[in-house]
Enzyme design. Structure first.
Site, PDB file in Angstrom:
ATOM      1  CE  LYS A 171     -29.632 -18.413   3.726  1.00 45.22           C
ATOM      2  NZ  LYS A 171     -29.491 -18.126   2.178  1.00 45.22           N
ATOM      3  CD  GLU A 246     -12.983 -14.410  -1.836  1.00 46.86           C
ATOM      4  OE1 GLU A 246     -13.097 -13.174  -2.521  1.00 46.86           O
ATOM      5  OE2 GLU A 246     -12.136 -14.929  -1.419  1.00 46.86           O
ATOM      6  CB  CYS A 280     -17.737  -9.779  -6.945  1.00 46.12           C
ATOM      7  SG  CYS A 280     -16.769 -11.237  -7.279  1.00 46.12           S
ATOM      8  CD  GLU A 377     -20.507  -5.116  -5.960  1.00 48.25           C
ATOM      9  OE1 GLU A 377     -21.603  -4.827  -5.045  1.00 48.25           O
ATOM     10  OE2 GLU A 377     -19.879  -5.804  -6.229  1.00 48.25           O
TER      11      GLU A 377
HETATM   12  P1  NAP Z   1     -25.855 -10.870  -0.182  1.00 48.04           P
HETATM   13  O1  NAP Z   1     -27.208 -10.158  -0.378  1.00 48.04           O
HETATM   14  O2  NAP Z   1     -25.088 -10.610   0.786  1.00 48.04           O
HETATM   15  O3  NAP Z   1     -26.443 -12.183   0.064  1.00 48.04           O
HETATM   16  C1  NAP Z   1     -25.506 -13.548  -0.017  1.00 48.04           C
HETATM   17  C2  NAP Z   1     -25.850 -14.697   0.746  1.00 48.04           C
HETATM   18  O4  NAP Z   1     -25.914 -14.141   2.343  1.00 48.04           O
HETATM   19  C3  NAP Z   1     -27.125 -15.146   0.345  1.00 48.04           C
HETATM   20  O5  NAP Z   1     -27.329 -16.475   0.790  1.00 48.04           O
HETATM   21  C4  NAP Z   1     -28.059 -14.560   1.448  1.00 48.04           C
HETATM   22  O6  NAP Z   1     -29.141 -15.372   1.807  1.00 48.04           O
HETATM   23  C5  NAP Z   1     -27.264 -14.537   2.726  1.00 48.04           C
HETATM   24  N1  NAP Z   1     -27.587 -13.564   3.806  1.00 48.04           N
HETATM   25  C6  NAP Z   1     -28.406 -12.373   3.394  1.00 48.04           C
HETATM   26  N2  NAP Z   1     -28.633 -11.846   4.699  1.00 48.04           N
HETATM   27  C7  NAP Z   1     -27.981 -12.550   5.766  1.00 48.04           C
HETATM   28  C8  NAP Z   1     -27.575 -12.448   7.080  1.00 48.04           C
HETATM   29  N3  NAP Z   1     -28.067 -11.585   7.782  1.00 48.04           N
HETATM   30  N4  NAP Z   1     -27.228 -13.742   7.560  1.00 48.04           N
HETATM   31  C9  NAP Z   1     -26.669 -14.658   7.174  1.00 48.04           C
HETATM   32  N5  NAP Z   1     -26.851 -14.666   5.793  1.00 48.04           N
HETATM   33  C10 NAP Z   1     -27.345 -13.894   5.092  1.00 48.04           C
HETATM   34  O7  NAP Z   1     -25.390 -10.743  -1.745  1.00 48.04           O
HETATM   35  P2  NAP Z   1     -26.039 -11.258  -2.995  1.00 48.04           P
HETATM   36  O8  NAP Z   1     -26.787 -10.092  -3.649  1.00 48.04           O
HETATM   37  O9  NAP Z   1     -26.565 -12.611  -3.050  1.00 48.04           O
HETATM   38  O10 NAP Z   1     -24.721 -11.235  -3.913  1.00 48.04           O
HETATM   39  C11 NAP Z   1     -24.050 -10.100  -4.513  1.00 48.04           C
HETATM   40  C12 NAP Z   1     -23.093  -9.623  -3.914  1.00 48.04           C
HETATM   41  O11 NAP Z   1     -22.148 -10.669  -3.653  1.00 48.04           O
HETATM   42  C13 NAP Z   1     -22.453  -8.534  -4.566  1.00 48.04           C
HETATM   43  O12 NAP Z   1     -22.013  -7.440  -3.675  1.00 48.04           O
HETATM   44  C14 NAP Z   1     -20.949  -9.113  -5.242  1.00 48.04           C
HETATM   45  O13 NAP Z   1     -19.896  -8.096  -5.290  1.00 48.04           O
HETATM   46  C15 NAP Z   1     -20.581 -10.173  -3.901  1.00 48.04           C
HETATM   47  N6  NAP Z   1     -19.928 -11.218  -4.591  1.00 48.04           N
HETATM   48  C16 NAP Z   1     -18.829 -11.101  -4.163  1.00 48.04           C
HETATM   49  C17 NAP Z   1     -17.925 -12.218  -4.728  1.00 48.04           C
HETATM   50  C18 NAP Z   1     -16.313 -12.429  -4.321  1.00 48.04           C
HETATM   51  O14 NAP Z   1     -15.691 -13.395  -4.532  1.00 48.04           O
HETATM   52  N7  NAP Z   1     -15.681 -11.350  -3.481  1.00 48.04           N
HETATM   53  C19 NAP Z   1     -18.279 -13.037  -5.605  1.00 48.04           C
HETATM   54  C20 NAP Z   1     -19.432 -13.276  -5.996  1.00 48.04           C
HETATM   55  C21 NAP Z   1     -20.357 -11.859  -5.373  1.00 48.04           C
HETATM   56  P3  NAP Z   1     -30.723 -14.723   1.073  1.00 48.04           P
HETATM   57  O15 NAP Z   1     -30.559 -14.923  -0.488  1.00 48.04           O
HETATM   58  O16 NAP Z   1     -31.471 -16.084   1.421  1.00 48.04           O
HETATM   59  O17 NAP Z   1     -31.007 -13.604   1.682  1.00 48.04           O
END
Ligand code: NAP
Length: 473
Positions: A171, A246, A280, A377
Site C-alpha cells: 500500500k 520506521e 526522516c 520534524e
Molecule cells: P504518513 O502520513 O504516516 O503516511 C505513510 C503511509 O501511511 C502512506 O502510505 C499513507 O497513505 C499511510 N497511512 C496514512 N494513514 C494511515 C492509516 N490510518 N492506516 C494505514 N495507513 C495509513 O507519512 P508520509 O507523510 O507519507 O511520510 C513522511 C513521514 O515518514 C515522516 O514523518 C518521515 O520522517 C517518515 N519516514 C520515516 C522513514 C524511516 O525510515 N524511519 C523513512 C522515510 C520517511 P496515504 O498517503 O494514502 O494517506
C-alpha cells in the site's frame, strides 16, 4: 505503463473511483489511479495467502534468481523510473536517479542474502536429544510506504520479504502511487508468480484497517509518520502482528570546535538539503560550539547560496518543490515561530514565488529550545542553528526529544566523538558523515522513531520466524 491495482496477477480496478496524482512542481494532473478500499485489500490478502503456500516452498536459489532479474530490470528502466518519481514527488532528477540505484541495490543485496539464511544447531543437555533452530518465512506481509522515497522505501521491504519466502501486499502513499506501480510491473516482468506481489492503492484508513485486522497478515512493515505508526501498533495488537516501524526523526547535527569545518559544512548540506529537507534522517537542528559558531554559519551560507531551486526536471536544480501545500505551510509556520521567538534569519525564509510548492533553502541562527523547529520534524529546507558551550550541554539537548532515528557528529577528536556517540540515543550516527545510509547496514530508530531494522542481514530477520525443534533420537 499500467496505472491500476495489481491483485492475484491481474491489473484491475478500472471501474473504481479515481485518485488524482499531481506534479508538485507545476500542479498539473499527471495520472488517475483507481481508489481501492477494504474489498480490494481483502482480495489482495487472499491472493497473497494462497500464493504463500507455494512461494514459501521455493528454494532460496529460485527466489534469488527472480530478485536478480527484478534488479536488472530496475537498472534498465532507470530513466523512466527516475522521471516518474520526479514528476510525482518533485525531487531533482539526479537525486531520483540516485534513488533508483539505491532502491535496486536493496533487491540485489537481498537476492544474495536469501542464500545465507542459516538456522542453528544448539548443544544438547541430553544425549538422546538433538536441538535445532529452524527459520521460516513469517507469512503474508503488508507493506505501507511513504512518498519521500517512493522506490527505496518499498524495495527495502520487498527485497527481504520476497527473499525470505514471504508474499506481500503493498500500500504506497496516495501522493506517489506511480513509482510503486511501475516497480510492481517490473517485478511481474521479472517473473514472480501470481499472488506473490500485490498492490492496493486508495483510502489509507480503510486499507490499513483491513490489513491490520486480518489474521492472515502476519507481518506489517511500515515507513511513515510516528502518528500513523501508533495507530497501526494499536490495530496490530488485535492479532499480535509482527511489526517493523520506521517512523519520524528529529536529527541533531553536532559540530564541535575541533571539527574539520569544511567537512562539517559539506556533511550538513548533504544531510539537511537532500530531497528539499524531506527525509526522516535530515538534520533538523544544528548545534555548533561557540568558538566556530560564526565561521560555520558564514561558510554554510556561502554554500547554501549556490543551491538552485526549481522544477526537479531542470538541469542543475538542487532543491525541488515540497510535496504539497500542507508541507509548505508547515515550513512557513516553523520559520515564523522561530523568528517571533527571537531567532535571526540569515538566508531564505520565504517562498521564491506564489507558483509551485517551493521554499527557499533557509538558514536561521540563534535558535533556542522553545522553538517548534527545535522540537519536531520541519520536513523542509530549513537549517536552524543553536550555539552551545560544553559536551554535556549538547548531549542533553540532542537527547531531549521523544525521537531517536539519526544523529550527526562532526569532530576530529576520537575521544570527543566516541564519548558523544556513546551518550546519545539514536539508531544511526554519521560521524563526519552526512549520508550514512547503506543497503548492507541496519537502518532504524530508537524511542518513538520506531521498531526493528531495515537493511543489512538484520533486515532479513524481520521477515523470518524462529522455530525451535527438539528431536528425540
Ligand atoms: P504518513 O502520513 O504516516 O503516511 C505513510 C503511509 O501511511 C502512506 O502510505 C499513507 O497513505 C499511510 N497511512 C496514512 N494513514 C494511515 C492509516 N490510518 N492506516 C494505514 N495507513 C495509513 O507519512 P508520509 O507523510 O507519507 O511520510 C513522511 C513521514 O515518514 C515522516 O514523518 C518521515 O520522517 C517518515 N519516514 C520515516 C522513514 C524511516 O525510515 N524511519 C523513512 C522515510 C520517511 P496515504 O498517503 O494514502 O494517506
Amino acid at each position: 505503463m499500467h496505472n491500476l491495482l495489481y491483485i492475484d496477477g491481474e491489473w484491475t480496478g478500472e471501474a473504481l473511483e479515481k485518485l488524482l496524482v499531481h506534479n508538485p512542481a507545476t500542479g498539473e494532473l499527471i495520472s488517475e489511479v483507481p481508489k481501492g478500499g477494504k474489498k480490494e485489500a481483502v482480495a489482495a490478502i487472499e491472493a497473497a495467502d494462497d500464493a504463500f503456500k507455494i512461494w514459501s516452498k521455493t528454494t532460496a536459489f529460485e527466489r534469488a534468481k527472480l530478485l536478480k532479474r527484478f534488479y536488472e530490470l530496475m537498472i534498465e528502466n532507470e530513466t523512466e523510473l527516475a522521471e516518474l518519481m520526479t514528476s510525482e514527488m518533485g525531487k531533482p532528477l539526479s537525486e531520483a536517479r540516485g534513488e533508483v540505484h539505491y532502491a535496486a541495490n536493496y533487491i540485489e543485496w537481498y537476492a544474495e542474502e536469501a542464500k545465507r539464511v542459516y538456522g542453528e544447531t544448539i548443544p544438547t543437555h541430553d544425549s538422546n536429544k538433538r536441538l535445532q533452530l529452524w527459520k521460516k518465512p513469517v507469512g503474508v506481509v503488508a507493506a505501507i510506504t511513504p512518498w519521500n522515497f517512493p522506490a527505496a522505501m518499498l524495495t527495502r521491504k520487498m527485497g527481504p520479504a520476497l527473499a525470505a519466502g514471504c508474499t506481500i501486499v503493498i500500500k504506497p502513499s496516495s501522493e506517489t502511487p506511480l513509482t510503486a506501480i511501475k516497480l510492481v510491473q517490473l517485478a511481474e516482468e521479472a517473473g514472480f508468480p501470481k499472488g506473490v506481489i500485490n498492490i492496493v492503492i486508495g483510502s489509507s484508513s480503510e486499507i490499513g484497517e483491513a490489513l491490520l485486522l486480518d489474521s492472515r497478515v502476519r507481518k506489517v512493515t511500515f515507513t511513515g509518520s510516528t502518528e500513523v505508526g501508533k495507530i497501526l501498533m494499536k490495530q496490530g495488537s488485535e492479532t499480535i502482528k509482527k511489526l517493523s516501524l520506521e517512523l519520524g526523526g528529529h536529527a541533531p547535527i553536532i559540530v564541535l570546535d575541533d571539527a574539520d569545518i569544511n567537512r562539517a559544512v559539506a556533511g550538513t548540506i548533504a544531510s539537511k538539503f537532500r530531497n528539499s529537507g524531506q527525509t526522516c534522517v535530515c538534520g533538523n537542528r544544528i548545534y555548533v560550539q561557540s568558538k566556530i559558531y560564526n565561521k560555520f554559519i558564514d561558510l554554510l551560507t556561502e554554500r547554501v547560496r549556490e543551491l538552485k531551486v526549481g522544477n526537479g526536471m531542470a538541469e542543475g536544480v538542487n532543491i525541488g518543490p515540497l510535496i504539497n501545500k500542507a508541507g509548505v505551510e508547515k515550513v512557513s509556520t516553523h520559520v515564523s515561530d522561530a523568528l517571533e521567538k527571537g531567532a535571526q534569519l540569515v538566508y531564505g525564509g520565504k517562498q521564491p514565488s506564489e507558483k509551485g510548492n517551493y521554499y527557499l533553502p533557509t538558514i536561521i541562527k540563534d535558535a533556542t529550545n522553545d522553538m517548534l523547529m527545535m522540537n519536531e520534524e520541519t520536513f523542509g529546507p530549513v537549517a536552524p542553528i543553536q550555539k552551545f558551550e560544553t559536551i554535556d550541554e549538547v548531549v542533553h539537548l540532542a537527547n531531549d526529544t521523544p525521537f531517536g532515528l539519526a544523529a550527526y557528529v562532526f569532530t576530529e577528536s576520537i575521544s570527543n566523538g566516541t564519548r558523544i556517540i556513546e551518550e546519545i540515543d539514536f539508531g544511526i550516527v554519521g560521524w563526519n558523515d552526512g549520508a550514512p545510509s547503506a543497503v548492507q547496514a541496519p537502518f532504524g530508530g530508537l524511542k518513538e522513531s520506531g521498531l526493528g531494522r531495515e537493511g543489512g542481514h538484520q533486515g532479513m530477520d524481520e521477515f523470518l520466524e524462529m522455530q525451535y525443534v527438539s528431536i528425540g533420537i
